[in-house]
Design a protein around this motif. Sequence first.
Motif, PDB file in Angstrom:
ATOM      1  N   TRP A   1      -6.505  -3.159  12.633  1.00 20.41           N
ATOM      2  CA  TRP A   1      -5.256  -2.790  13.303  1.00 20.41           C
ATOM      3  C   TRP A   1      -4.083  -2.688  12.339  1.00 20.41           C
ATOM      4  CZ3 TRP A   1      -5.544  -0.513  17.668  1.00 20.41           C
ATOM      5  CH2 TRP A   1      -6.464  -0.883  18.647  1.00 20.41           C
ATOM      6  N   PHE A   2      -4.072  -3.499  11.288  1.00 21.58           N
ATOM      7  CA  PHE A   2      -2.853  -3.643  10.491  1.00 21.58           C
ATOM      8  C   PHE A   2      -2.980  -3.205   9.036  1.00 21.58           C
ATOM      9  CE2 PHE A   2      -2.575  -7.217  13.679  1.00 21.58           C
ATOM     10  CZ  PHE A   2      -1.801  -6.483  14.570  1.00 21.58           C
ATOM     11  N   ARG A   3      -4.112  -2.620   8.665  1.00 19.21           N
ATOM     12  CA  ARG A   3      -4.232  -1.998   7.347  1.00 19.21           C
ATOM     13  C   ARG A   3      -4.613  -0.537   7.534  1.00 19.21           C
ATOM     14  NH1 ARG A   3      -7.695  -6.075   3.447  1.00 19.21           N
ATOM     15  NH2 ARG A   3      -6.374  -7.941   3.663  1.00 19.21           N
ATOM     16  N   PRO A   4      -4.150   0.339   6.653  1.00 22.08           N
ATOM     17  CA  PRO A   4      -4.536   1.750   6.765  1.00 22.08           C
ATOM     18  C   PRO A   4      -6.052   1.905   6.665  1.00 22.08           C
ATOM     19  CG  PRO A   4      -2.693   1.490   5.253  1.00 22.08           C
ATOM     20  CD  PRO A   4      -3.184   0.110   5.557  1.00 22.08           C
ATOM     21  N   PRO A   5      -6.625   2.891   7.338  1.00 17.74           N
ATOM     22  CA  PRO A   5      -8.085   3.079   7.304  1.00 17.74           C
ATOM     23  C   PRO A   5      -8.671   3.160   5.898  1.00 17.74           C
ATOM     24  CG  PRO A   5      -7.127   4.427   9.027  1.00 17.74           C
ATOM     25  CD  PRO A   5      -5.973   3.817   8.282  1.00 17.74           C
ATOM     26  N   ALA A   6      -7.930   3.740   4.951  1.00 16.48           N
ATOM     27  CA  ALA A   6      -8.453   3.872   3.591  1.00 16.48           C
ATOM     28  C   ALA A   6      -8.688   2.521   2.921  1.00 16.48           C
ATOM     29  CB  ALA A   6      -7.493   4.711   2.744  1.00 16.48           C
ATOM     30  N   LYS A   7      -8.067   1.458   3.437  1.00 16.19           N
ATOM     31  CA  LYS A   7      -8.206   0.132   2.838  1.00 16.19           C
ATOM     32  C   LYS A   7      -9.112  -0.785   3.662  1.00 16.19           C
ATOM     33  CE  LYS A   7      -3.629   0.444   0.724  1.00 16.19           C
ATOM     34  NZ  LYS A   7      -2.271  -0.152   0.609  1.00 16.19           N
ATOM     35  N   GLN A   8      -9.888  -0.204   4.569  1.00 12.38           N
ATOM     36  CA  GLN A   8     -10.725  -1.013   5.453  1.00 12.38           C
ATOM     37  C   GLN A   8     -12.204  -0.987   5.082  1.00 12.38           C
ATOM     38  OE1 GLN A   8     -10.082   0.615   9.348  1.00 12.38           O
ATOM     39  NE2 GLN A   8      -7.902   0.116   9.398  1.00 12.38           N
ATOM     40  N   ILE A   9     -12.623   0.027   4.357  1.00 14.38           N
ATOM     41  CA  ILE A   9     -14.051   0.307   4.221  1.00 14.38           C
ATOM     42  C   ILE A   9     -14.820  -0.851   3.589  1.00 14.38           C
ATOM     43  CG2 ILE A   9     -13.751   1.499   2.015  1.00 14.38           C
ATOM     44  CD1 ILE A   9     -16.170   2.481   4.854  1.00 14.38           C
ATOM     45  N   LYS A  10     -14.266  -1.512   2.581  1.00 15.97           N
ATOM     46  CA  LYS A  10     -14.982  -2.599   1.911  1.00 15.97           C
ATOM     47  C   LYS A  10     -15.210  -3.774   2.855  1.00 15.97           C
ATOM     48  CE  LYS A  10     -13.459  -1.619  -2.827  1.00 15.97           C
ATOM     49  NZ  LYS A  10     -12.731  -2.158  -4.017  1.00 15.97           N
ATOM     50  N   VAL A  11     -14.207  -4.093   3.659  1.00 19.69           N
ATOM     51  CA  VAL A  11     -14.323  -5.232   4.575  1.00 19.69           C
ATOM     52  C   VAL A  11     -15.350  -4.937   5.666  1.00 19.69           C
ATOM     53  CG1 VAL A  11     -13.043  -6.783   6.092  1.00 19.69           C
ATOM     54  CG2 VAL A  11     -11.903  -5.768   4.113  1.00 19.69           C
ATOM     55  N   VAL A  12     -15.314  -3.718   6.196  1.00 23.06           N
ATOM     56  CA  VAL A  12     -16.262  -3.334   7.247  1.00 23.06           C
ATOM     57  C   VAL A  12     -17.688  -3.351   6.709  1.00 23.06           C
ATOM     58  CG1 VAL A  12     -16.968  -1.489   8.812  1.00 23.06           C
ATOM     59  CG2 VAL A  12     -14.533  -1.949   8.455  1.00 23.06           C
ATOM     60  N   ARG A  13     -17.886  -2.764   5.541  1.00 18.49           N
ATOM     61  CA  ARG A  13     -19.233  -2.695   4.968  1.00 18.49           C
ATOM     62  C   ARG A  13     -19.775  -4.085   4.640  1.00 18.49           C
ATOM     63  NH1 ARG A  13     -21.671   1.610   2.920  1.00 18.49           N
ATOM     64  NH2 ARG A  13     -19.698   2.747   2.698  1.00 18.49           N
TER      65      ARG A  13
END
Length: 432
Positions: A275-287
């Motif tokens: 919710w609070f970080r841009p999508p481009a900065k989410q991929i590592k956490v999700v993976r």
Amino acid sequence: MKVKLKIEEQWLELERQSMQKMLDEYKAWERKTLKKAREAEDLRGLRDVFYELGDRWEWSQTAGAWLSNGEPLDAVGLVIRIPGLVPNKERYVVYAVMAYSKGFTDKFDHLGDKERIIIERDTDTGQILCWSTSGHGAIDMFPVDLSSLESVEKALDSCSLVAQPGDHALRIETPAERAMVPWLARRLWGIAGGDMSFSMKRIDVLDWKDIEESLDFRFYRYANAVIELERVWTQLKGGTLNQAREVVLDQIPDHIETRVTVTLRRVEGLLYVLWFRPPAKQIKVVRALYDEIRAEPTPTEAQRELHPYLGELLYSLTDILEKAKFLKWRSVLEKKEFSESDVFRNLELSALAKEALATVLEDILRDHTLSYIGYPERATIRNKIVRVFFGLAVLPIRLLFSFKRWISKVLVKRIPLLNTKVRVPERTQTQD
């Protein structure tokens, strides 16, 4: 699709005054960057130049080129479809992307503004509500009801978007209303606009269907994956009370209960990032979380239930990030093919404007969070306070400045001396 865009003349005048200075700044930045690239002795040095440019250099370059060949506040638009927070709602985020819009700013950090309004449609009742941007990206507290216009497309065709670049605001202006409250609000905003002198233009808008079907950029799927993950997490978290009761009755081993608690906390942290970080900065956490649960030899029931939702999130997030990069590079490396693609068949856009549309999709993913894009309800406490402040303060402040300008005009007319320029006689040099 074309949408009417109104821009206050006072902002246009400010833009005209500072546009050349900004253009000079951009050209200087361009020359400096090219010089560094030419002076690179090897590929390592060239890579260092790219690192120094940062994440936004593509947008700066594209918008700068657009600025070099455009007019003040040249603009295009795009519509991104996202799901509502409840099943019978869907939202449409209408972005107005301006090639150049810095208002009072004369520092070159980046060119162009991306202002937005949010439209929500109830698929059951047909109700259509619209939230404008009051200032600095803050969404209005109260929406405008557009249900009488029947559809989102008709609403955009009938209404006007009013850009106020100095306030970083974009608001919707509906056709003349007879009801007292909408008329009063419309009149107050008219007064706040000062002399109410506007420049009207019709800008091209890339519809959400073209974005999803022709460009294959499916932001809806990503946003829906986030909402679904939060829904499942909420259900599992609510079930922890039953689990606690079963633990007391010795029906669930302690180590299983601990693993479930840790997993739910990890997902809670992930939701904060989503919710609070841009999508481009989410991929590592999700993976990382997806791989961790997938590698679990004996997953708990909660982990088995969460895993497919994390997989859908990972796939949809990866898809929009890669599509945005692909569109940007295609617009650069295959300019002719990209410019002549079917997605632009009904749009009267220059090649630079088309390139800007491709670039801005990636810029949104780098710069804007999901809560900022279309879910102000999910904003942080700080941003909610900012929203309340701008929602309550922008109109009174603009009314105050409008009244001040009106007083100045009246005084100048009534007291001619205030409009008289005093000429200072030049000194004459005496010769000895």
